[in-house]
Design a protein around this motif. Sequence first.
Motif, PDB file in Angstrom:
ATOM      1  N   VAL A  78       0.852  -1.193   0.000  1.00 44.32           N
ATOM      2  CA  VAL A  78       0.000   0.000   0.000  1.00 44.32           C
ATOM      3  C   VAL A  78       0.887   1.242   0.000  1.00 44.32           C
ATOM      4  N   ARG A  79       0.741   2.067  -1.032  1.00 40.34           N
ATOM      5  CA  ARG A  79       1.537   3.285  -1.171  1.00 40.34           C
ATOM      6  C   ARG A  79       0.701   4.546  -0.933  1.00 40.34           C
ATOM      7  N   SER A  80      -0.581   4.477  -1.229  1.00 41.90           N
ATOM      8  CA  SER A  80      -1.460   5.640  -1.070  1.00 41.90           C
ATOM      9  C   SER A  80      -2.723   5.197  -0.339  1.00 41.90           C
ATOM     10  N   LEU A  81      -3.068   5.932   0.734  1.00 45.84           N
ATOM     11  CA  LEU A  81      -4.235   5.562   1.537  1.00 45.84           C
ATOM     12  C   LEU A  81      -5.118   6.789   1.750  1.00 45.84           C
ATOM     13  N   THR A  82      -6.362   6.671   1.320  1.00 44.43           N
ATOM     14  CA  THR A  82      -7.381   7.687   1.585  1.00 44.43           C
ATOM     15  C   THR A  82      -8.479   7.011   2.384  1.00 44.43           C
ATOM     16  N   TRP A  83      -8.692   7.477   3.610  1.00 44.20           N
ATOM     17  CA  TRP A  83      -9.555   6.734   4.526  1.00 44.20           C
ATOM     18  C   TRP A  83     -10.373   7.706   5.375  1.00 44.20           C
ATOM     19  N   THR A  84     -11.651   7.405   5.498  1.00 53.38           N
ATOM     20  CA  THR A  84     -12.517   8.123   6.430  1.00 53.38           C
ATOM     21  C   THR A  84     -12.811   7.211   7.604  1.00 53.38           C
ATOM     22  N   LEU A  85     -12.438   7.640   8.785  1.00 54.45           N
ATOM     23  CA  LEU A  85     -12.666   6.830   9.979  1.00 54.45           C
ATOM     24  C   LEU A  85     -14.142   6.909  10.373  1.00 54.45           C
ATOM     25  N   VAL A  86     -14.926   6.041   9.763  1.00 56.10           N
ATOM     26  CA  VAL A  86     -16.361   5.989  10.028  1.00 56.10           C
ATOM     27  C   VAL A  86     -16.656   5.066  11.204  1.00 56.10           C
ATOM     28  N   TRP A  87     -15.916   3.996  11.294  1.00 56.48           N
ATOM     29  CA  TRP A  87     -15.980   3.021  12.386  1.00 56.48           C
ATOM     30  C   TRP A  87     -17.185   2.100  12.298  1.00 56.48           C
ATOM     31  N   VAL A  88     -18.403   2.619  12.316  1.00 57.65           N
ATOM     32  CA  VAL A  88     -19.584   1.750  12.281  1.00 57.65           C
ATOM     33  C   VAL A  88     -20.580   2.299  11.283  1.00 57.65           C
ATOM     34  N   ASP A  89     -21.447   1.425  10.780  1.00 57.12           N
ATOM     35  CA  ASP A  89     -22.538   1.869   9.929  1.00 57.12           C
ATOM     36  C   ASP A  89     -23.562   2.627  10.765  1.00 57.12           C
ATOM     37  N   PHE A  90     -24.375   3.437  10.087  1.00 50.82           N
ATOM     38  CA  PHE A  90     -25.291   4.296  10.829  1.00 50.82           C
ATOM     39  C   PHE A  90     -26.366   3.513  11.579  1.00 50.82           C
ATOM     40  N   ASP A  91     -26.591   2.252  11.247  1.00 50.00           N
ATOM     41  CA  ASP A  91     -27.608   1.470  11.945  1.00 50.00           C
ATOM     42  C   ASP A  91     -27.001   0.522  12.977  1.00 50.00           C
ATOM     43  N   GLU A  92     -25.707   0.696  13.257  1.00 46.52           N
ATOM     44  CA  GLU A  92     -25.026  -0.165  14.224  1.00 46.52           C
ATOM     45  C   GLU A  92     -24.796   0.576  15.535  1.00 46.52           C
ATOM     46  N   GLU A  93     -24.701  -0.181  16.604  1.00 46.25           N
ATOM     47  CA  GLU A  93     -24.548   0.419  17.923  1.00 46.25           C
ATOM     48  C   GLU A  93     -23.110   0.401  18.435  1.00 46.25           C
ATOM     49  N   GLY A  94     -22.278  -0.482  17.909  1.00 43.18           N
ATOM     50  CA  GLY A  94     -20.917  -0.559  18.420  1.00 43.18           C
ATOM     51  C   GLY A  94     -19.978  -1.236  17.450  1.00 43.18           C
ATOM     52  N   LEU A  95     -18.727  -1.363  17.870  1.00 48.56           N
ATOM     53  CA  LEU A  95     -17.691  -1.928  17.023  1.00 48.56           C
ATOM     54  C   LEU A  95     -17.818  -3.443  16.930  1.00 48.56           C
ATOM     55  N   THR A  96     -17.392  -3.979  15.783  1.00 47.31           N
ATOM     56  CA  THR A  96     -17.343  -5.420  15.594  1.00 47.31           C
ATOM     57  C   THR A  96     -15.919  -5.903  15.861  1.00 47.31           C
ATOM     58  N   GLU A  97     -15.743  -7.214  15.819  1.00 46.68           N
ATOM     59  CA  GLU A  97     -14.419  -7.783  16.102  1.00 46.68           C
ATOM     60  C   GLU A  97     -13.381  -7.316  15.106  1.00 46.68           C
ATOM     61  N   ILE A  98     -13.745  -7.218  13.826  1.00 49.19           N
ATOM     62  CA  ILE A  98     -12.766  -6.815  12.820  1.00 49.19           C
ATOM     63  C   ILE A  98     -12.438  -5.325  12.941  1.00 49.19           C
ATOM     64  N   ASP A  99     -13.389  -4.523  13.436  1.00 46.10           N
ATOM     65  CA  ASP A  99     -13.099  -3.098  13.646  1.00 46.10           C
ATOM     66  C   ASP A  99     -11.959  -2.909  14.633  1.00 46.10           C
ATOM     67  N   LEU A 100     -11.865  -3.818  15.588  1.00 43.23           N
ATOM     68  CA  LEU A 100     -10.831  -3.717  16.614  1.00 43.23           C
ATOM     69  C   LEU A 100      -9.439  -4.053  16.086  1.00 43.23           C
ATOM     70  N   GLU A 101      -9.359  -4.444  14.818  1.00 42.09           N
ATOM     71  CA  GLU A 101      -8.058  -4.716  14.183  1.00 42.09           C
ATOM     72  C   GLU A 101      -7.517  -3.503  13.447  1.00 42.09           C
ATOM     73  N   LEU A 102      -8.277  -2.406  13.421  1.00 43.33           N
ATOM     74  CA  LEU A 102      -7.872  -1.272  12.584  1.00 43.33           C
ATOM     75  C   LEU A 102      -6.498  -0.742  12.946  1.00 43.33           C
ATOM     76  N   TRP A 103      -6.227  -0.511  14.218  1.00 39.46           N
ATOM     77  CA  TRP A 103      -4.925   0.048  14.581  1.00 39.46           C
ATOM     78  C   TRP A 103      -3.795  -0.932  14.281  1.00 39.46           C
ATOM     79  N   ASN A 104      -4.049  -2.233  14.429  1.00 39.52           N
ATOM     80  CA  ASN A 104      -3.032  -3.223  14.070  1.00 39.52           C
ATOM     81  C   ASN A 104      -2.733  -3.170  12.577  1.00 39.52           C
ATOM     82  N   VAL A 105      -3.794  -3.014  11.780  1.00 38.13           N
ATOM     83  CA  VAL A 105      -3.614  -2.941  10.332  1.00 38.13           C
ATOM     84  C   VAL A 105      -2.886  -1.655   9.956  1.00 38.13           C
ATOM     85  N   PHE A 106      -3.322  -0.527  10.512  1.00 37.07           N
ATOM     86  CA  PHE A 106      -2.675   0.740  10.193  1.00 37.07           C
ATOM     87  C   PHE A 106      -1.191   0.725  10.565  1.00 37.07           C
TER      88      PHE A 106
END
Length: 413
Positions: free
Chosen positions: A107-135
Amino acid sequence: MESRPSRLLDLPSDILLLVLEQLFDDTKALCRLGLVCRSLWHLSLPFLLRTVDLSSHNDGRQHEQEDEFHPEIHADYSEEYRPLSLVTRQRAFLRLMTNRPDVASHVRSLTWTLVWVDFDEEGLTEIDLELWNVFSRLTNVHQLDLATLHQIAKELFIRRNPSRLFPAVTHLRLLRWVHRGLVDAIISSLDSTELHTPSFDCLQDEGAFSNGAPMSEDVAKTHARHASNVGLYERQRTGKACVFPGPMWTPLRVLSSRRCTPLTKFKLRTAPFDMNTDLRNYFTCFDETVRFLSTVRQTLKSLSIVFGENPIICDQTRVDTARNHRVTFRRWNIILAADFLRTLLLVLSHTDFSSLVSVNIQGFHVLDTAEPNEVQNMMLSDIRELSRGCLLAPWQRVTRKAKRKFHELFEQS
């Protein structure tokens, strides 16, 4: 008859890589090629990952809420403006990077909006908790364009980012309300001697208590302008002072203390003035901007400064429903605009910007509307004189109305 995939794969590897190299910016062609067989999928994946755009903040105007006198602009993750299945696609990327951490380096170029959850969701999912590890694995990203939408502002995880992120960034754009800890992780990690283009687009500090917990809007309104400015940066850094909302100046402070030798282009746009935010942030942001410009004067070729001009002040056709409030609001806008322009003119007039060929300064139109008594009472007469002596920022140019309206905060610069 031999199948086409096999004949293609029989090509020498260097020839095949040259073919894929020609397709690196054609996402659809690379996707179709990767669907032919598993071997081609593995070969095409690195080229597909060179440019990753999983964002909504560059798709035009977001839905906003605006108060007449205190413009509070909030991006809304609504169906009208967001790309379809943005969160779904972001999670697919996170799964790929989690299952195949070896491909993160492509990955050389990253354009990302930190949305985190869909508008109909109440909280983070298991894969969301991997974001900082991925970044943290995206160590070869050179171009970073990052924004955040705060639908779950009280979720602690979104502020628990690693202390180092994106060390290879050379072209950086940060937009709107971003957690200071995230900005610090990016700025402190990058190599300032490789930074070419920083762009801070209405970058705002979100309110935070000294322990890092998010600050409520009521607390910010009540206490924002009442604290001491002495040693503010060090006290905030060590957790001895709160961070109040307002223009974020800390990236400029950090970069000013480091060598940004190859920097050629700098963009800064401040959000419209809001009396509910911390006024110290405005004045400190102006001072840090000038300090930073002084450190890059020998290499800077392009400079763009836009002061967040609020059209309410200059619009004489609006019904004045709260005259006293409007007068105070206008007065502070003039004071802030004058302070910022004065500091800019001083540094541009007396410092050697030998490489500067492009200057764009906008948003100070309110100064041109000041009445004679306002010019005298607010001691503004020196600004015109400074402008006359500054070839890079003549009065007629810097006091023209900004080309872009103050609510168009989420469009690509």
